[in-house]
Design an enzyme around this catalytic site. Structure first.
Site, PDB file in Angstrom:
ATOM      1  N   GLY A  50      49.205 113.433 -48.199  1.00  0.00           N
ATOM      2  CA  GLY A  50      48.125 112.797 -47.453  1.00  0.00           C
ATOM      3  C   GLY A  50      48.698 111.814 -46.455  1.00  0.00           C
ATOM      4  N   SER A  53      42.536 103.147 -48.053  1.00  0.00           N
ATOM      5  CA  SER A  53      42.537 104.555 -48.460  1.00  0.00           C
ATOM      6  C   SER A  53      41.250 104.973 -49.163  1.00  0.00           C
ATOM      7  CB  SER A  53      43.745 104.842 -49.356  1.00  0.00           C
ATOM      8  OG  SER A  53      43.719 104.026 -50.510  1.00  0.00           O
ATOM      9  N   ALA A 104      48.967 103.686 -43.715  1.00  0.00           N
ATOM     10  CA  ALA A 104      48.789 104.948 -42.999  1.00  0.00           C
ATOM     11  C   ALA A 104      47.330 105.356 -43.108  1.00  0.00           C
ATOM     12  CB  ALA A 104      49.695 106.032 -43.588  1.00  0.00           C
ATOM     13  N   ASN A 134      44.302  96.346 -53.789  1.00  0.00           N
ATOM     14  CA  ASN A 134      43.478  97.554 -53.858  1.00  0.00           C
ATOM     15  C   ASN A 134      42.150  97.282 -54.558  1.00  0.00           C
ATOM     16  OD1 ASN A 134      45.438  99.138 -52.606  1.00  0.00           O
ATOM     17  ND2 ASN A 134      46.468  99.565 -54.531  1.00  0.00           N
ATOM     18  N   LYS A 151      49.934  94.459 -56.153  1.00  0.00           N
ATOM     19  CA  LYS A 151      49.316  95.374 -55.182  1.00  0.00           C
ATOM     20  C   LYS A 151      47.946  95.825 -55.669  1.00  0.00           C
ATOM     21  CE  LYS A 151      49.806  99.522 -52.437  1.00  0.00           C
ATOM     22  NZ  LYS A 151      50.539 100.769 -52.170  1.00  0.00           N
ATOM     23  N   ASN A 197      48.999 104.256 -56.089  1.00  0.00           N
ATOM     24  CA  ASN A 197      48.193 103.062 -56.308  1.00  0.00           C
ATOM     25  C   ASN A 197      47.704 103.050 -57.751  1.00  0.00           C
ATOM     26  OD1 ASN A 197      48.333 102.071 -53.676  1.00  0.00           O
ATOM     27  ND2 ASN A 197      46.538 103.233 -53.012  1.00  0.00           N
ATOM     28  N   GLY A 230      51.969 110.089 -47.943  1.00  0.00           N
ATOM     29  CA  GLY A 230      52.978 111.121 -48.148  1.00  0.00           C
ATOM     30  C   GLY A 230      53.494 111.655 -46.827  1.00  0.00           C
ATOM     31  N   GLU A 287      39.973 106.631 -56.394  1.00  0.00           N
ATOM     32  CA  GLU A 287      40.855 106.256 -57.496  1.00  0.00           C
ATOM     33  C   GLU A 287      40.339 105.040 -58.265  1.00  0.00           C
ATOM     34  OE1 GLU A 287      45.311 107.165 -56.153  1.00  0.00           O
ATOM     35  OE2 GLU A 287      44.274 105.864 -54.732  1.00  0.00           O
ATOM     36  N   GLY A 333      52.091 115.468 -52.642  1.00  0.00           N
ATOM     37  CA  GLY A 333      50.904 114.738 -52.219  1.00  0.00           C
ATOM     38  C   GLY A 333      51.108 114.279 -50.796  1.00  0.00           C
TER      39      GLY A 333
END
Length: 321
Positions: free
Chosen positions: A19, A269, A141, A201, A197, A115, A22, A282, A17
């Site tokens: 992205g 993200s 990122a 998210n 976390k 996540n 990653g 997600e 992965g």
């Protein structure tokens, strides 16, 4: 294959992965002198890296790193890795594990840094429990396009073994990651950290996506605090049933630290996926997971129910793939 990661000069690592996150881990591990291969399912991303290397804006400096990169459906089953770090989207986890079965040796350690909630059940279908390690990362990122990422700020990693009596292996992996500047540590309560976390998210990701703003812009609104408190309370109520005690006041402050000027301009993200790239999100593994758990436990979760439904509606409106 190597039983002890730290006994070898160079560890053979696969990033499953590749992205934004990653790519960040792959780049930092490669810069640390390790043999790193990127594995992903996005063909345009793979071709761009093959042709031009992985291009990164690294804290304002342009960096290019050439790394082996492979399409997940075409990985060479004769190649085995010491460590596989999973960075797919949650809904892509099962397919990735199925595709890379050939590169997972009997001793291959698999570190899942996704996540969201509920990934161990999927991992156990493909990986022996004693080889599974679960963690989360606070590195950030951004994916700016095929083969291009933006890396900024400072972060950390926490991880723990899933299998019994594998604490030393988990500590070895943490030490190994830290050797490449990833600031990793062993945790004896990773589920607490994952829920913690997930609260970030479950607020910043979906709210900035729905409101089409960055974290700082959301934080500047008059209703931000009230909304965050409501969502965090729902996460805490569900976690309590699972015997994970979350301090709501501390978590609200933790979430609201995202408004700090050093990270306030960040688009999370989920925003990157849906708004910028028209990719599905997600949400079912974050707020959606809290909704499902709430129904199971008899815990009301009206904010998470609504946010999950609204993100799915937005996916349909934008024809996300």
């Amino acid at each position: 294959m190597n039983n002890n990661l730290l006994e070898v000069f160079e560890v053979k690592v696969a990033i499953a992965g590749a992205g934004a996150m990653g790519s960040r881990f792959g780049m930092m591990l490669a810069q640390g002198g390790n043999d790193v291969t990127l594995i992903d399912g996005w063909l345009a991303h793979i071709k761009a890296i093959q042709e031009n290397g992985l291009q990164a804006n690294y804290n304002g400096k342009n960096v290019s790193v050439h790394l082996p990169v492979k399409l997940q459906s075409e990985v060479d089953s004769t190649e085995k890795f010491d460590l596989v770090i999973i960075f797919t989207k949650s809904m892509q986890l099962a397919q990735m594990l199925s595709d890379i079965q050939g590169v997972l040796g009997q001793k291959t350690k698999v570190l899942c840094l996704l996540n969201g909630l509920g990934h161990v059940e999927t991992l156990e279908k493909y990986v022996p429990r004693e080889n599974i390690f679960l963690g989360n990362t606070m590195w950030t990122a951004g994916l700016e396009g095929p083969g291009k990422v933006k890396l900024f700020g400072f972060g950390s990693v926490e991880l723990q073994n899933v299998g019994e009596r594998k604490e030393e292996d988990a500590k070895q992996i943490a030490d190994f990651l830290s050797q490449s500047g990833l600031n990793a540590s062993y945790s004896d309560n990773i589920l607490y950290s994952i829920y913690r976390k997930a609260c970030v998210n479950g607020t910043m990701n979906c709210l900035t996506t729905l409101l089409d703003c960055n974290m700082g812009q959301f934080g500047a609104t008059s209703t931000a605090h009230q909304i965050v408190v409501k969502i965090v309370n729902e996460f805490a109520a569900v976690a309590k049933v699972e015997k994970i005690n979350l301090d709501v006041s501390e978590l609200v402050k933790h979430v609201e630290s995202c408004y700090d000027p050093s990270v306030a301009d960040h688009y999370p993200s989920m925003y990157q996926d849906l708004i910028q790239n028209k990719r599905k999100t997600e949400i079912d593994y974050i707020n959606g997971a809290i909704s499902r758990k709430g129904q199971k436990y008899g815990v009301p979760t009206p904010y998470c129910d609504l946010l999950t439904a609204m993100i799915h509606a937005k996916e349909e409106l934008l024809e996300a793939k």
